[in-house]
Structures are given as structure tokens and as C-alpha cells.
Write a protein that holds these residues in place. Structure first.
Motif, mmCIF file in Angstrom:
data_model
loop_
_atom_site.group_PDB
_atom_site.id
_atom_site.type_symbol
_atom_site.label_atom_id
_atom_site.label_comp_id
_atom_site.label_asym_id
_atom_site.label_seq_id
_atom_site.Cartn_x
_atom_site.Cartn_y
_atom_site.Cartn_z
ATOM 1 N N HIS A 582 36.442 68.345 2.502
ATOM 2 C CA HIS A 582 37.869 68.455 2.802
ATOM 3 C C HIS A 582 38.004 69.260 4.085
ATOM 4 N N CYS A 618 44.986 69.128 4.981
ATOM 5 C CA CYS A 618 43.607 68.643 4.961
ATOM 6 C C CYS A 618 43.438 67.603 6.064
ATOM 7 N N ASP A 620 40.639 65.607 6.542
ATOM 8 C CA ASP A 620 39.642 64.560 6.284
ATOM 9 C C ASP A 620 40.152 63.662 5.157
ATOM 10 N N PHE A 621 40.314 62.387 5.426
ATOM 11 C CA PHE A 621 40.925 61.477 4.453
ATOM 12 C C PHE A 621 40.087 61.421 3.179
ATOM 13 N N CYS A 622 40.605 62.065 2.096
ATOM 14 C CA CYS A 622 39.744 62.321 0.940
ATOM 15 C C CYS A 622 40.149 61.547 -0.304
ATOM 16 N N HIS A 626 45.542 61.894 0.081
ATOM 17 C CA HIS A 626 45.099 62.829 1.136
ATOM 18 C C HIS A 626 46.280 63.351 1.933
ATOM 19 N N MET A 629 47.911 66.360 0.726
ATOM 20 C CA MET A 629 47.108 67.587 0.623
ATOM 21 C C MET A 629 47.548 68.539 1.732
HETATM 22 CU CU1 CUA Z 1 41.311 66.721 1.236
HETATM 23 CU CU2 CUA Z 1 42.125 65.105 2.654
#
Ligand code: CUA
Ligand code: RUQ
Length: 651
Positions: A582, A618, A620-622, A626, A629
Motif C-alpha cells: 500500500h 493510498c 498503489d491500486f490495491c 483503492h 483508501m
Molecule cells: Cu491501499 Cu490502494
């Protein structure tokens, strides 16, 4: 001025060759056979056969490519800050870039090699070095992370670099001779007064940890490339020198006056024994040793004092010089350890020395004078043979393990295959354009995997779509499994790839770490469950103990922060499976994002400048959520009495 003229005409010729090359694309000349595409094609979901690790030159980083596809898999930050990963920006990794000159955010990475056991690639670590602020580094191949950087004191620019065949030592040789130890003196008094230290770094066989064993204070030449002996010649180190003239100005002319410079043959076992018996002198030195702790993932930088130096002219049998024509660059030792190839950049022939003849010449004291008290070996006595009219401007040589050598020629822009048994040229193929290094997987070991060769070219020119005034350098993949080399593929590289090393994927793939356990995270500011997240104030310092998991932060609302605070976000990623990092970004932060790996903790310092309500998110595409986030921090005036509070969903 004659010398200058000949150098100028050499360069003119180089330019002509480059421009001639520009209308041969490599396709018209028949270099590409019909099924080239098939032979580099790795179907979606399939893996490449080799990992290739490419030096990033002036990017300071190392990049990982799959071969034969030429697909870029990763950039591993080593000597330069990397905002993409937060390396050198977050509090945990900033100490990695500390030196005796303070924090140095950039480096010039040149050569690298994979660790070896009994002269074969063992795939445990990669070692590499930096040419500007002399440093060496170790990358752990279970995590593909830089875990150690050691500064090399009393040196200036590190260019010659090699690993011995059991990874006993790394050698780091100075490219620029300098006063040793450094002092204020006239540059004109260089000759005889500057030195060329070669540093031997001992590697711990279990942990890989590096430590300076001794520094050999060589004459003030420029040490260019180095390679270790192997098999019979194990225990020796060979290094090319240029500027044996010890010139200090207009080097392109003045350091090309001598007909021959040298390859220095250094018997490190003799020096090791001398040191073990109490030999050597301690010299003042101040240098940084930076280590990333395995359990906390926090780097520490320790300043070390003093190193052991040895004067090789006082150690009989330690150093011999082999006269090598015309400013040699590459110095390459074949898999058997018998042939030492010296590439004179301005020479018409390629010089190959014989290790067994060298030993005989030493035994028979077949000397031709001396350099600063160390013997020069008779050229004819040590010469194994020469490759005649091989090409123009030889630089580097690698081996396929089948008795063949492959040498790059910068000026004539080609790779030439020749036989170690009779020094005859077997094949030559153009490169596009002006090749520097080349690499065969394992080509610098006892056991090369002689299937592919990668040429690393200095000039890209028309190979790809134009991208402004500069283009990425180009690498070219050749199939060398048959008698003739075949060009299969072009791919761009990052920075200038001075060298590369490749290894069958099967050797390291299985060791690649996949689970990053939270209970093994020993970071002092880690929090392992949301219930433990909190915010603590100590005067102007505020510590936020935060967690991240798909797809929220805890806490995600914070109040009671004031203008002028130092806010430390200690953010722990609660995920444990690999490939689920993340990110953490904070509006108004004067540093890069954090990219927190599974099971890990990273820290960002944020100094809020203005009151308001500021978002964090965040990067980073999680997960599908996402974008959700995210969170807020309320910042109040310095004198406010808004109470410190934090929450997630009101709790
Ligand atoms: Cu954690 Cu995007
Ligand atoms: S060098 S192009 Cu930095 Cu290895 Cu020879």
C-alpha cells in the motif's frame, strides 16, 4: 601533436561508422532470421528463462530484465533516491545513502556481479559499486533489495570491480589516482605522489556482510577494469591500468603517450598472508557502513575509522605488471582461468596473456625493469597470443564455455567471436551502435550458459521512435548457440548499462520470498492490529502509529495537530502476501510517498506549514475500493488547544 591527430582520426572514423550504420537496420543485412520473433517470445503468463541484472549507470540503480523477452521486471534502487519506492526518502532507508560527505542522493553505478561458489553463480547476492562517491553495495536476491552499502575511503571513483570465485573478496579499484591520504597539494606534483588504492573487501560467507580487509596502495595510475583468476589462477586478481604516464591534464592525449600501459597481476593470497602475519600500516580513514536490518527493516549508518593499508613494493611476490598495448580497458579472464584478455582501446590487435606463462616468467625472473619497485614481466614471455585485425576499439570480452570468446568493438560497432585455441576470428556481427559491454549469462564464471549474448550499446540513434534530445540506451540480444551469432531483439535500458549479469531463473526463483509475516516485523514503531493504533505527542513531535489494509487506514481521521509540529507517520501494512503493497501520500509533505511492503513498516516525516484539513491517501491500486483508501488530518494554529484525537469510523 601527432598523437592528437591519430586520436582525432580514430574518432572521425567512429562517427563515419556510426552514420554508415544508420541506414542498415540490421534487418536488411540479413541479421534477423525468419523466426527471431518466436525465439524471444514468452507467452503471456509464462516466465523468462533468465533473470538479467543490468547496471543503470548514471541512474544509480539496477534494473531486472527477463531474457530472452527483454521485458523489464523491476528497478532496484541502490545508490540513488527512488521516489517511486520511497527509497532514500523515508526515515528507514535514508541512512543507506549516508557517507562521510553526508547524505548523497545520487550515484553512478557501473559494474555488478552475482555471488559465486567454486566459480559458479550461486544466486545469493548481487554486488555492485559506484564510480563517483566510492561505495560498494549488496543486494539480497531473496527480496531484490539493497541491504548494505559500504563506503570506500581514500579512493576516488571506483571503476575496477570484481568478485573472487568463492565470493571471498570484492575488489574496488580507484579510477582517479589521488593523494593518499587526501591532502592539500599542487596538482602538478601528481607524478609519484598520487596513489591508486585497490581496496579488498571481505565478504562474510554466511551473512554476505562486507568489511574492508586491506587496501593495496598501488602507484598513481588509473585502474580501469578488474577480473579475478579462477581455477588454477584463483588467488590472483588482474586489473587494467591506463595513464601509467601519470598525466594530470588533457588526458585524451597525455595519457596515451606510452606504447604500453599495464595489466597489474595481484596475488591477493600473498597479501592476505602478509596481513595475517601482522603486516601493513593503519591509515586514518573515515567512512560509512550502512546496513538494512533484516528484522526491523530499518537501516543504520555507522561511521568507521581507520583502515589497514599495505605497500605492495614491500611484499615480495605480491604484484607484477604485464605490459599491455595502447590504454587497455577490459581485462577478462576465461572460464578456465588460463587466458587473460587485455583490450587496448587504441590497439590494432587484441592481446591475450597466458596465466601459465606468467607463472613461468615469474619463476624464471623474466623481468623487463620495474615500476616503483615492482617487477614488469617480459611481454613476449607472458603473451599467449594475439587476435589479428579483430576490429577497432576493443572494450570487453565474455566467454561461452565452449572455447570461444566474444569481444566488443566500440569504434567498428560490432561483436566479434574468436577462438581461444587458435586466436582466429570465427564470426562478427554489427551492433546498433557503438557497443560497450556485453554479457553472456554466467560468462564471467567457470560455468557460462552460452545460449544468449547481450550487447549494451552507447548510441541508440534510429533504433526506436525518437523521444526528444535523448533516447534510452539500447541492448541487443543475440543467439550464440550456433556457429554464427544471430541478432534477435532490441530493447531499451535505463541509464547507461555498464555491465550486466544473468542467471538461469531456476536458480533464484524458488528462493524468492513470498510470505512476509507480520509477527516477524521487529520495527520499533510497528503496530500489528488496528486496536493498537494511536497518536502520541511529545512536545512538538507527534508520532502516528497507523495501519493499512485493503482498503482503509487506521486511524483515518486525526485532529489536534498544530502548525510547526513534526509529525512522524509510522505506517504498517497488515497484509502478508507478496505483491500487496500500500502507498501513503500526504498533501504538503516535502518528501516522496511511502510504499509499504506487506508485513513492513515505513515512516514519513511531515511538517505541516498551514492550518486546514489535509488529505492523505493510498497511492498503489490495491483493491476495487483503492480510491476510497483515504483520510484527513486537521491542522490547527500553533497556539490552539484542540485536543489530540484519532478515529476510524467514529471509534
Ligand atoms: Cu491501499 Cu490502494
Ligand atoms: S566501463 S564500456 Cu564503466 Cu565497464 Cu567499459
Amino acid at each position: 601533436m601527432n598523437k592528437l591527430n591519430s586520436i582525432l582520426s580514430t574518432f572521425l572514423l567512429a562517427m563515419i561508422m556510426v552514420s554508415c550504420g544508420s541506414d542498415q537496420t540490421g534487418k536488411q543485412s540479413g541479421a534477423l532470421s525468419g523466426n527471431a520473433a518466436e525465439r524471444v517470445y514468452v507467452a503471456p503468463g509464462d516466465h523468462d528463462e533468465f533473470y538479467g541484472f543490468f547496471s543503470g549507470g548514471f541512474s544509480g540503480q539496477l534494473s531486472v530484465y527477463g531474457l530472452p523477452s527483454g521485458r523489464m521486471l523491476k528497478v532496484i534502487p541502490v545508490f540513488s533516491q527512488d521516489a517511486e519506492k520511497g527509497y532514500g526518502y523515508n526515515e528507514e532507508t535514508k541512512p543507506m545513502l549516508n557517507t562521510s560527505y553526508g547524505f548523497v542522493p545520487w550515484g553512478d553505478l557501473h559494474h555488478l556481479d552475482i555471488s559465486q561458489t567454486n566459480g559458479e553463480l550461486d544466486g545469493r547476492w548481487i554486488f555492485t559499486h559506484e564510480n563517483n562517491t566510492p561505495r560498494v553495495a549488496r543486494i539480497d536476491l531473496t527480496t531484490f533489495e539493497t541491504v548494505e552499502i559500504l563506503e570506500i575511503p581514500n579512493s576516488a571513483g571506483n571503476h575496477s570491480f570484481a568478485i573472487t570465485e568463492n565470493t571471498e573478496y570484492l575488489i574496488a579499484g580507484t579510477r582517479f589516482s589521488v593523494p593518499s591520504p587526501q591532502k592539500d597539494m599542487s596538482i602538478e606534483e601528481m607524478k609519484g605522489n598520487f596513489k591508486g588504492p585497490l581496496t579488498f573487501v571481505k565478504v562474510d560467507q554466511e551473512s554476505g556482510g562486507m568489511e574492508i580487509a586491506f587496501q593495496v596502495i598501488m602507484p598513481g595510475f588509473s585502474f580501469d577494469l578488474a577480473h579475478p583468476g579462477r581455477n588454477a589462477s584463483h588467488g590472483w586478481m588482474f586489473a587494467t591500468t591506463y595513464n601509467s604516464e601519470e598525466a594530470n591534464t588533457l588526458m585524451e592525449v597525455n595519457s596515451s603517450q606510452n606504447d604500453k600501459d599495464f595489466i597489474a597481476a595481484i596475488n591477493w593470497k600473498v597479501i592476505e598472508e602478509y596481513v595475517a602475519n601482522g603486516g601493513g600500516t593503519r591509515m586514518t580513514a573515515n567512512y560509512a557502513h550502512n546496513v538494512l536490518d533484516h528484522d526491523t527493516h530499518v537501516a543504520t549508518s555507522t561511521m568507521k575509522q581507520g583502515i589497514l593499508t599495505v605497500n605492495p613494493s614491500e611484499i615480495p611476490g605480491a604484484v607484477f605488471f604485464m605490459p599491455t598495448p595502447k590504454s587497455p580497458h577490459g581485462c577478462d579472464v576465461d572460464p578456465t582461468g588460463e587466458y587473460i584478455v587485455g583490450s587496448g582501446k587504441l590497439a590494432a590487435e587484441l592481446t591475450v596473456f597466458s596465466y601459465s606463462k606468467m607463472i613461468k616468467a615469474i619463476e624464471e625472473k623474466n623481468f623487463d625493469g620495474e615500476v616503483y619497485g615492482m617487477p614488469i614481466l617480459n611481454y613476449d614471455a607472458v603473451l599467449g597470443g594475439v587476435v589479428r585485425e579483430p576490429g577497432l576499439g576493443p572494450l570487453h570480452t565474455e566467454f561461452d564455455g565452449k572455447g570461444n570468446a566474444y569481444t566488443t568493438f566500440f569504434i567498428s560497432s560490432e561483436v566479434v567471436k574468436w577462438s581461444l585455441s587458435d586466436y582466429q576470428v570465427i564470426d562478427r556481427k554489427p551492433t546498433y551502435y557503438s557497443v560497450g559491454h556485453l554479457m553472456i549469462p554466467g560468462g564471467n564464471s567457470r560455468k557460462p550458459f552460452g545460449k544468449y549474448l547481450v550487447a549494451m550499446n552507447k548510441i541508440t540513434k534510429d533504433r526506436y521512435l525518437p523521444t526528444g534530445p535523448e533516447m534510452n540506451h539500447s541492448a541487443q540480444l543475440y543467439d550464440i548457440s550456433g556457429d554464427k551469432m544471430e541478432l534477435l531483439l532490441d530493447f531499451p535500458t535505463i541509464g547507461e548499462p555498464h555491465y550486466a549479469a544473468a542467471i538461469p531463473a531456476s536458480i533464484i526463483k524458488e528462493n524468492s520470498k513470498k510470505i512476509f509475516r507480520l509477527d516477524e516485523n521487529a520495527h520499533p514503531h510497528a503496530v500489528k492490529r488496528e486496536a493498537d493504533t494511536r497518536v502520541e505527542r511529545k512536545g512538538n513531535d507527534v508520532h502516528v502509529y497507523m495501519t493499512m489494509v485493503r482498503s482503509h487506514f487506521s486511524p483515518d481521521n486525526i485532529e489536534g495537530i498544530k502548525v510547526g509540529d513534526n509529525v512522524y507517520f509510522h505506517v504498517t501494512n497488515l497484509e502478508q502476501d507478496f505483491d500487496v503493497p500500500h502507498g501513503f501520500a500526504m498533501l504538503g509533505a516535502n518528501t516522496a510517498e511511502l510504499l509499504v511492503m506487506p508485513g513492513g513498516t515505513k515512516t514519513m516525516l511531515w511538517q505541516p506549514k498551514r492550518e486546514g484539513v489535509w488529505p492523505l491517501y493510498c497511492t498503489d491500486f490495491c483493491s476495487a475500493l483503492h480510491q476510497e483508501m483515504q483520510g484527513y488530518v486537521r491542522v490547527s494554529p500553533a497556539n490552539s488547544n484542540v485536543a489530540l484525537s484519532w478515529s476510524l469510523d467514529g471509534d
